[in-house]
Design a protein around this motif. Structure first.
Motif, short mmCIF file in Angstrom:
data_model
loop_
_atom_site.label_atom_id
_atom_site.label_comp_id
_atom_site.label_asym_id
_atom_site.label_seq_id
_atom_site.Cartn_x
_atom_site.Cartn_y
_atom_site.Cartn_z
N TYR C 56 21.20 -16.69 46.98
CA TYR C 56 21.64 -15.51 46.22
C TYR C 56 23.12 -15.69 45.87
CZ TYR C 56 17.24 -13.97 48.10
OH TYR C 56 15.91 -13.91 48.43
N THR C 57 23.34 -16.43 44.81
CA THR C 57 24.67 -16.96 44.55
C THR C 57 25.73 -15.88 44.41
OG1 THR C 57 23.53 -18.68 43.35
CG2 THR C 57 25.90 -18.60 43.12
N GLY C 58 25.39 -14.78 43.73
CA GLY C 58 26.39 -13.73 43.52
C GLY C 58 26.88 -13.19 44.84
N GLN C 61 28.61 -15.86 47.04
CA GLN C 61 29.97 -16.22 46.64
C GLN C 61 30.98 -15.22 47.20
OE1 GLN C 61 31.10 -17.55 42.51
NE2 GLN C 61 32.17 -15.61 42.62
N TRP C 63 30.59 -13.56 49.89
CA TRP C 63 30.66 -13.82 51.33
C TRP C 63 31.58 -15.00 51.62
CZ3 TRP C 63 28.87 -17.94 54.38
CH2 TRP C 63 28.69 -17.66 55.74
N ARG C 64 31.49 -16.01 50.78
CA ARG C 64 32.36 -17.19 50.97
C ARG C 64 33.82 -16.84 50.72
NH1 ARG C 64 29.91 -22.73 50.54
NH2 ARG C 64 32.07 -23.32 50.36
N LEU C 65 34.03 -16.02 49.71
CA LEU C 65 35.41 -15.71 49.34
C LEU C 65 36.04 -14.70 50.32
CD1 LEU C 65 37.52 -16.25 47.08
CD2 LEU C 65 36.73 -14.16 46.00
#
Lengths: 303, 422, 111
Positions: C56-58, C61, C63-65
């Motif tokens: 779930y890329t959106g 991302q 979460w990563r940021l």
């Protein structure tokens, strides 16, 4: 070389794309004829009628003209291949020429078949098609030329498939460079092609550093390249030859030209993740870029 | 060329045919704020309708990453560019968004795809501004949409020139799309054989396969690129809105109108589809307690996709809250600011209606709210929030209750072993 | 994710223009997902796994940021409002002659 044969789907799509540019009366005549074919009940008969209609209009619209002209000019290829087929490519990247061996009745003089893969829209762009064909047919001419000494397989590397890929890429770049060099000198390619080849060369042979441009010039201006010469340069470009055999990443054991040297290095968190998987590893041993990516990506999920 | 009333544009516009309106109109609302691109809708449609030879590249339903992706690639960029070329600098909205059903977003002062075609130097036969996508544009939906490539060695940073993006470091969102079953379909307008028609009973736009002769004018004309050419039959095909389900003639429907396969399969519960009543002038007849009417005309949180194209699409979107407004205004028109404001701070009724999404696969024709006591008052994201123990009741076509949703306190604790059992 | 040099002629290659966006936008996106899925009645674990999963890329991302802690804070903020109740859906009675309607109770949330 006999008259090329064209794949029906390529012919149909090219005719449909060319239709709007045809004179209105012609387009209407084409549509009247085509509409009637839909009424044919028998599947095979309908399909055959569609194919025959599209082929007729393909010829009528002159969509074969550039291929015929180039084939006529390229006697270096025409005399050495049996028949040629033109088939549909789905993307621009798929466009190109291949030689295919086919069992022939006369086993003593087997001649390969030339297969051209083209996008239908390319047939509507005569200049681009002409450039593409000359480039591809020069590849074919080299393959058929005993002096070039083409061999189908490149030497396999002991370092695995990644090294094979690198070699294949470098070989392709070198070969393309010599081809566009030759075509430029006879006026069949121009500055656009030269710039594109230089970009590829600079990327594939970045290890040559300052010597890269002179190496490119040398290959671009070479008149009689050989397969063996291309392979030798691709295998060990001068700089690599001096530097000895490339090392391996201490983690994945894959051969690499250089270990990762990005700014900031390995963060303590990433180091911890690596140490969990490779207790004996120390930061001084370094690692390849792929491994660093991998363990950086794994690092947050362990948090 | 005749003129028709386009309420989304707030004005009359040119259209090749006289206006004819269905009794009811197939319409849907997608809540983009919930879409995570799981592609369940895409696969539900594919496995139902487009799994045969010759349909390999056909995705009647798809989810694309905006602003980077599209199926076919760059479909919206290309048609917007064509319109801008035809009418430079003048594709603008005027007036002020109003409360009425006639011009809720103000007035579009630019040119639609029909009007631009009439003025452009295209052949006489071209009734609609459009283009035919190439093979490459059709053949790889979603490739690189989430993870575009970048320059070697440059990571997690935007390209200095801004021309080539390494990775999506900026905003993006997922846009789920099907045919909009437009009120003024461009595909229908362009078909030289009148093979495309709009059903009077539900406004679903269908393509008669026996009449189609593969001119592909519909593919060229549809600004949303939702008609597709099939090479082996030499005819075009499009989304049929799962009409046996909508009619209630699908064996599974038991005679009751059901939502389409893509709606039913949506695990993010972003979708609601229904049938809205159309007034004689082509606007939505007032139907205060139809959930779609409420979302579009009362709460004003759901907006049409690219209304400026002029086809009066019947797909509506609750726009993503985090996306820069200029982009959203281009995509959904001037109603964006109000829609976002209303969806960030949902009213008591909106919160209740949002609970109707995907609680049933039957089409909801009406809802009722039985008001309950206030059970929570507080704040979220700096805004006041009040929750009520309201019961929302959904009714089907014949007035039968489909289901009711309410909230319950205290929480009923189930053992982990049976967490998902009924 | 690939990092080779972009090929402008490659139709599969993505090229684009810079668009405004920053951490605030990402935070807003993360908060929107949290609000929406809390309203739908998903549990804390379920919502957090949406952010953790790279598919779930959106959400991922964000979460990563922003990191796990910040995402958890955002999710808890939404759950503090929408997560304190159980959303209960009760099907309407089936219209079958002779049978007694048995409403089906679907408890969509656990604790």
């Amino acid at each position: 070389m006999t008259q090329p044969t064209y794949a029906p789907d390529l012919v149909e799509e090219a005719v449909l794309l060319a239709e709007p540019t045809a004179p209105a009366a012609s387009a209407q005549a084409f549509r009247r004829e085509r509409d009637r074919i839909y009424e044919i009940v028998d599947d095979d008969a309908r399909e055959a009628s569609f194919r025959s209609l599209h082929l007729r209009w393909f010829a009528r619209l002159g969509l074969h003209r550039v291929i015929d002209q180039v084939a006529h000019q390229r006697v270096d290829v025409a005399d050495r291949v049996n028949v040629s087929r033109v088939v549909r490519a789905l993307t621009r990247q798929d466009e190109g020429a291949d030689l295919v061996d086919e069992a022939t009745l006369d086993a003593a003089s087997p001649t390969p078949t030339l297969v051209l893969r083209l996008c239908p829209s390319t047939l509507l762009r005569p200049d681009a098609l002409c450039t593409l064909l000359h480039n591809e047919l020069t590849h074919v001419a080299d393959m058929l030329d005993p002096a070039f000494g083409y061999e189908r397989r490149l030497p396999a590397s002991e370092d695995g498939p990644s090294a094979d890929n690198i070699l294949r890429d470098r070989y392709r770049v070198l070969w393309d460079t010599t081809i566009d060099g030759r075509l430029t000198r006879v006026g069949l390619a121009g500055p656009t092609e030269r710039t594109a080849r230089w970009r590829e060369f600079a990327s594939a042979f970045a290890m040559l550093g300052e010597g890269c441009e002179s190496a490119f010039e040398e290959w671009f201006n070479r008149t009689d390249p050989t397969h063996a010469g291309l392979v030798a340069f691709a295998l060990t470009p001068p700089q690599l030859a001096n530097a000895g055999k490339p090392g391996r990443c201490p983690l994945c054991r894959f051969p690499v030209a250089s270990l990762d040297a990005r700014d900031g290095g390995v963060s303590p968190a990433t180091e911890a993740v690596i140490r969990a998987a490779h207790p004996a590893w120390r930061i001084e041993l370094g690692l390849c870029s792929q491994c660093l990516d991998l363990y950086e990506a794994r690092q947050p999920s362990c948090a | 060329m005749p003129t028709v009333k386009n309420w989304q544009l707030g004005r009359d516009m040119a259209y090749p045919y006289d206006a004819r309106y269905p009794e009811r109109q197939f319409a849907f609302v997608f809540n983009i704020n919930r879409c995570i691109a799981c592609q369940s809708c895409t696969m539900a449609c594919k496995s139902t309708w487009t799994f045969s030879k010759g349909q390999e590249h056909m995705w009647w339903a798809n989810v694309e990453t905006k602003p980077y992706g599209g199926y076919p690639r760059w479909w919206d960029v290309k048609i917007l560019e064509q319109l801008e070329t035809a009418n430079p600098g003048a594709q603008v909205w005027g007036g002020t968004p109003g409360d009425g059903r006639l011009a809720p977003y103000g007035t579009f002062e630019g040119q639609t795809i029909f009007e631009a075609a009439a003025r452009a130097l295209s052949p006489d036969s071209a009734r609609v501004l459009g283009y035919l996508p190439t093979d490459e544009e059709w053949n790889s939906p979603n490739i690189y949409e989430d993870n575009p490539v970048g320059k070697r060695g440059v990571r997690n940073a935007l390209d200095d020139t801004g021309v080539q993006l390494p990775v999506h470091k900026t905003w993006f969102f997922y846009l789920a799309r099907i045919c909009n079953h437009c009120s003024y379909p461009a595909c229908l307008a362009a078909c030289p054989r009148k093979a495309i028609y709009k059903r009077p009973e539900d406004g679903i736009v269908l393509l008669d396969q026996s009449e189609c002769r593969g001119y592909r004018k519909c593919v060229e004309a549809c600004p949303y690129k939702k008609t597709m050419y099939r090479g082996n039959t030499r005819t075009s095909e499009k989304c049929i809105a799962c009409y046996p389900r909508v009619e209630g003639t699908d064996p599974e429907s038991n005679g009751e109108p059901m939502e389409t396969r893509c709606m039913e399969a949506c695990i993010g519960q972003i979708r609601m589809q229904g049938l809205v009543t159309i007034a004689e002038d082509g606007t939505w007849a007032e139907d205060r307690y139809n959930p779609l009417y409420f979302l579009v005309h009362v709460a004003k949180v759901a907006l049409p996709l690219y209304p400026q194209f002029g086809t009066q699409p019947n797909g509506y979107y609750i726009p993503p809250r985090w996306v820069p407004r200029p982009y959203l205004r281009q995509m959904f028109g001037p109603g964006v600011d109000l829609a976002i404001e209303n969806s960030i701070s949902p009213s008591r009724e909106l919160l209740a209606v949002l609970q109707l999404f995907r609680r049933s696969n039957r089409i909801i024709f009406r809802y009722e709210i039985e008001e309950g006591p206030k059970i929570y008052e507080g704040s979220l994201h700096g805004r006041k929030v009040e929750l009520y123990n309201d019961t929302v009741i959904a009714f089907g076509k014949d007035g039968r209750e489909l289901f009711r949703t309410t909230v319950e306190e205290p929480v009923h604790v189930r053992s982990n072993a049976h967490a998902n059992s009924i | 994710m690939s990092y080779h040099d972009p090929e402008p002629e490659d139709p599969q290659e993505l090229v684009g223009v810079e668009l405004p966006g920053d951490e605030a936008v990402t935070r807003e996106m993360a908060a929107t997902f949290a609000d929406e899925f809390a309203q739908l009645g998903l549990t804390r674990i379920q919502i957090l796994s949406l952010y953790r999963r790279a598919e779930y890329t959106g959400a991922h991302q964000a979460w990563r940021l922003l990191g796990e802690d910040e995402i958890a804070r955002i999710v808890d903020e939404s759950l503090a409002v929408y997560g304190r109740f159980v959303w209960v859906v009760t099907d309407g009675p089936e219209e079958v002659a002779g049978s007694v309607a048995q409403p089906l109770r679907l408890v969509r949330r656990g604790s």
